[in-house]
Design a protein around this motif. Structure first.
Motif, PDB file in Angstrom:
ATOM      1  N   GLN A   8      40.877  36.012 -29.272  1.00 34.09           N
ATOM      2  CA  GLN A   8      39.754  35.170 -28.886  1.00 34.09           C
ATOM      3  C   GLN A   8      38.680  35.988 -28.195  1.00 34.09           C
ATOM      4  OE1 GLN A   8      40.809  31.801 -26.472  1.00 34.09           O
ATOM      5  NE2 GLN A   8      42.300  30.996 -27.948  1.00 34.09           N
ATOM      6  N   ARG A   9      37.478  35.416 -28.179  1.00 38.92           N
ATOM      7  CA  ARG A   9      36.432  35.933 -27.299  1.00 38.92           C
ATOM      8  C   ARG A   9      36.482  35.110 -26.019  1.00 38.92           C
ATOM      9  NH1 ARG A   9      33.211  39.740 -28.812  1.00 38.92           N
ATOM     10  NH2 ARG A   9      32.966  40.259 -31.014  1.00 38.92           N
ATOM     11  N   ARG A  10      36.654  35.802 -24.889  1.00 40.04           N
ATOM     12  CA  ARG A  10      36.791  35.106 -23.618  1.00 40.04           C
ATOM     13  C   ARG A  10      35.914  35.766 -22.558  1.00 40.04           C
ATOM     14  NH1 ARG A  10      41.083  31.523 -23.603  1.00 40.04           N
ATOM     15  NH2 ARG A  10      41.038  31.431 -21.325  1.00 40.04           N
ATOM     16  N   ASP A  11      35.541  34.972 -21.577  1.00 42.89           N
ATOM     17  CA  ASP A  11      34.776  35.481 -20.440  1.00 42.89           C
ATOM     18  C   ASP A  11      35.769  36.062 -19.438  1.00 42.89           C
ATOM     19  OD1 ASP A  11      33.151  36.023 -18.320  1.00 42.89           O
ATOM     20  OD2 ASP A  11      32.133  34.091 -18.306  1.00 42.89           O
ATOM     21  N   ILE A  12      35.800  37.379 -19.366  1.00 42.70           N
ATOM     22  CA  ILE A  12      36.690  38.067 -18.440  1.00 42.70           C
ATOM     23  C   ILE A  12      35.851  39.050 -17.630  1.00 42.70           C
ATOM     24  CG2 ILE A  12      38.693  39.585 -18.188  1.00 42.70           C
ATOM     25  CD1 ILE A  12      39.798  38.504 -20.782  1.00 42.70           C
ATOM     26  N   GLY A  13      35.867  38.893 -16.338  1.00 40.03           N
ATOM     27  CA  GLY A  13      35.096  39.792 -15.483  1.00 40.03           C
ATOM     28  C   GLY A  13      33.604  39.664 -15.671  1.00 40.03           C
ATOM     29  N   GLY A  14      33.144  38.471 -16.067  1.00 33.18           N
ATOM     30  CA  GLY A  14      31.718  38.253 -16.233  1.00 33.18           C
ATOM     31  C   GLY A  14      31.162  38.726 -17.558  1.00 33.18           C
ATOM     32  N   GLN A  15      32.034  39.156 -18.477  1.00 35.28           N
ATOM     33  CA  GLN A  15      31.602  39.593 -19.804  1.00 35.28           C
ATOM     34  C   GLN A  15      32.407  38.863 -20.874  1.00 35.28           C
ATOM     35  OE1 GLN A  15      32.110  43.858 -19.817  1.00 35.28           O
ATOM     36  NE2 GLN A  15      30.080  44.188 -18.954  1.00 35.28           N
ATOM     37  N   THR A  16      31.784  38.617 -22.011  1.00 37.48           N
ATOM     38  CA  THR A  16      32.492  38.031 -23.140  1.00 37.48           C
ATOM     39  C   THR A  16      33.116  39.149 -23.960  1.00 37.48           C
ATOM     40  OG1 THR A  16      30.951  36.180 -23.221  1.00 37.48           O
ATOM     41  CG2 THR A  16      32.298  36.558 -25.164  1.00 37.48           C
ATOM     42  N   VAL A  17      34.442  39.154 -24.031  1.00 38.20           N
ATOM     43  CA  VAL A  17      35.168  40.275 -24.637  1.00 38.20           C
ATOM     44  C   VAL A  17      36.244  39.744 -25.574  1.00 38.20           C
ATOM     45  CG1 VAL A  17      34.769  41.780 -22.643  1.00 38.20           C
ATOM     46  CG2 VAL A  17      36.840  40.357 -22.730  1.00 38.20           C
ATOM     47  N   LEU A  18      36.687  40.609 -26.483  1.00 37.74           N
ATOM     48  CA  LEU A  18      37.875  40.305 -27.271  1.00 37.74           C
ATOM     49  C   LEU A  18      39.089  40.300 -26.356  1.00 37.74           C
ATOM     50  CD1 LEU A  18      37.435  42.591 -30.420  1.00 37.74           C
ATOM     51  CD2 LEU A  18      37.211  40.100 -30.352  1.00 37.74           C
ATOM     52  N   ALA A  19      40.026  39.413 -26.628  1.00 39.25           N
ATOM     53  CA  ALA A  19      41.219  39.344 -25.787  1.00 39.25           C
ATOM     54  C   ALA A  19      42.398  38.832 -26.592  1.00 39.25           C
ATOM     55  CB  ALA A  19      40.975  38.432 -24.588  1.00 39.25           C
ATOM     56  N   THR A  20      43.584  39.272 -26.189  1.00 35.47           N
ATOM     57  CA  THR A  20      44.835  38.734 -26.708  1.00 35.47           C
ATOM     58  C   THR A  20      45.683  38.281 -25.528  1.00 35.47           C
ATOM     59  OG1 THR A  20      45.984  40.886 -26.709  1.00 35.47           O
ATOM     60  CG2 THR A  20      44.794  40.261 -28.723  1.00 35.47           C
ATOM     61  N   ARG A  21      46.687  37.475 -25.826  1.00 30.95           N
ATOM     62  CA  ARG A  21      47.533  36.927 -24.768  1.00 30.95           C
ATOM     63  C   ARG A  21      48.867  37.651 -24.762  1.00 30.95           C
ATOM     64  NH1 ARG A  21      47.535  30.663 -24.740  1.00 30.95           N
ATOM     65  NH2 ARG A  21      48.420  31.033 -26.823  1.00 30.95           N
ATOM     66  N   GLY A  22      49.128  38.374 -23.678  1.00 30.79           N
ATOM     67  CA  GLY A  22      50.367  39.128 -23.585  1.00 30.79           C
ATOM     68  C   GLY A  22      50.442  39.905 -22.292  1.00 30.79           C
ATOM     69  N   GLU A  23      51.543  40.617 -22.125  1.00 31.12           N
ATOM     70  CA  GLU A  23      51.762  41.407 -20.920  1.00 31.12           C
ATOM     71  C   GLU A  23      50.732  42.531 -20.824  1.00 31.12           C
ATOM     72  OE1 GLU A  23      53.928  41.155 -18.429  1.00 31.12           O
ATOM     73  OE2 GLU A  23      54.975  39.369 -19.178  1.00 31.12           O
ATOM     74  N   ARG A  24      50.212  42.748 -19.634  1.00 28.96           N
ATOM     75  CA  ARG A  24      49.248  43.810 -19.381  1.00 28.96           C
ATOM     76  C   ARG A  24      49.883  45.166 -19.660  1.00 28.96           C
ATOM     77  NH1 ARG A  24      46.128  44.585 -13.595  1.00 28.96           N
ATOM     78  NH2 ARG A  24      44.178  45.463 -14.414  1.00 28.96           N
ATOM     79  N   VAL A  25      49.092  46.089 -20.233  1.00 31.16           N
ATOM     80  CA  VAL A  25      49.595  47.419 -20.573  1.00 31.16           C
ATOM     81  C   VAL A  25      49.086  48.480 -19.604  1.00 31.16           C
ATOM     82  CG1 VAL A  25      49.435  49.261 -22.299  1.00 31.16           C
ATOM     83  CG2 VAL A  25      50.015  46.949 -23.003  1.00 31.16           C
ATOM     84  N   SER A  26      47.794  48.444 -19.272  1.00 32.73           N
ATOM     85  CA  SER A  26      47.256  49.455 -18.363  1.00 32.73           C
ATOM     86  C   SER A  26      46.358  48.768 -17.336  1.00 32.73           C
ATOM     87  CB  SER A  26      46.514  50.536 -19.143  1.00 32.73           C
ATOM     88  OG  SER A  26      45.489  49.976 -19.944  1.00 32.73           O
ATOM     89  N   GLU A  27      45.114  49.197 -17.260  1.00 33.69           N
ATOM     90  CA  GLU A  27      44.203  48.618 -16.272  1.00 33.69           C
ATOM     91  C   GLU A  27      43.196  47.673 -16.910  1.00 33.69           C
ATOM     92  OE1 GLU A  27      44.650  49.127 -12.977  1.00 33.69           O
ATOM     93  OE2 GLU A  27      46.434  50.214 -13.662  1.00 33.69           O
ATOM     94  N   GLU A  28      43.531  47.115 -18.071  1.00 29.07           N
ATOM     95  CA  GLU A  28      42.583  46.221 -18.731  1.00 29.07           C
ATOM     96  C   GLU A  28      42.356  44.963 -17.892  1.00 29.07           C
ATOM     97  OE1 GLU A  28      46.515  45.169 -20.973  1.00 29.07           O
ATOM     98  OE2 GLU A  28      45.645  46.864 -19.894  1.00 29.07           O
ATOM     99  N   ALA A  29      41.125  44.453 -17.958  1.00 30.35           N
ATOM    100  CA  ALA A  29      40.789  43.232 -17.232  1.00 30.35           C
ATOM    101  C   ALA A  29      41.555  42.051 -17.819  1.00 30.35           C
ATOM    102  CB  ALA A  29      39.280  42.982 -17.314  1.00 30.35           C
TER     103      ALA A  29
END
Length: 208
Positions: A8-29
């Protein structure tokens, strides 16, 4: 642009970005369970940002060649079905194992993508091959692994010009790779991956 189910495209950290739903891997927002898919760290993410029709709908069986530490492979596993992740170098493969530990559908293989016979007994027929192998002979790798791809499947290839020939004009390199691919694939679309990745070409192809 049509995104696979689970992307999905989601608003993360004030920006619209590509995103998937799952466990965090590194320092991604992140935003709850959703985590940013940074196209600057992922050739496949850059292909999606450029609007290439990857043919991915979600839940596909995937063979990922050149998984490295598993950043992109983790995003793929978030929305796909069984994902076989091939990586040759032991150091990034250790990180890949950590990524796979919380993703039961991600199967890391410490193998050489140039030698598919070494993992042919493990990998089932797949709906998509994602290839990001920085080596000379990238088209040869794609052709060698074509055996795993369903007839209506897709090859999603990131070509790194400097890995083929550091002295050659990238345009010439890309033309050569597309020509070689036609031995076993029909090239459906391609695009340069700037500004996310310099001297890279994203290619979508299907078996012929």
């Amino acid at each position: 642009m049509t995104l696979p189910a689970g992307v999905q495209r989601r608003d993360i950290g004030g920006q619209t970005v590509l995103a998937t739903r799952g466990e965090r891997v590194s320092e991604e927002a992140t935003d709850g369970e959703w985590r940013e898919w940074d196209p600057r760290r992922s050739k496949l993410g850059a292909m999606l940002e450029h609007g290439l029709d990857t043919g991915l709908d979600g839940d596909e069986t995937v063979l990922y060649l050149g998984a490295a530490a598993g950043t992109t492979a983790s995003h793929v596993a978030d929305f796909a079905g069984p994902t076989y992740a091939v990586e040759f170098a032991p150091r990034p493969a250790r990180d890949l194992l950590d990524v796979a530990a919380v993703r039961p559908n991600l199967f890391p293989l410490l193998k050489d993508a140039r030698k598919p016979e070494t993992y042919a007994h493990v990998v089932e027929p797949v709906d998509a091959i994602v290839q990001d192998v920085a080596t000379r002979g990238q088209a040869t790798v794609a052709l060698a692994n074509r055996q795993f791809l369903h007839d209506d499947g897709r090859l999603l290839l990131a070509v790194k010009a400097r890995s083929e020939d550091v002295t050659a004009d990238p345009v010439t390199v890309f033309d050569d790779v597309r020509d070689q691919l036609r031995e076993g694939y029909e090239v459906l679309a391609s695009t340069r991956l700037e500004p996310f990745h310099d001297d890279h070409l994203g290619v979508v192809a299907r078996p012929r």
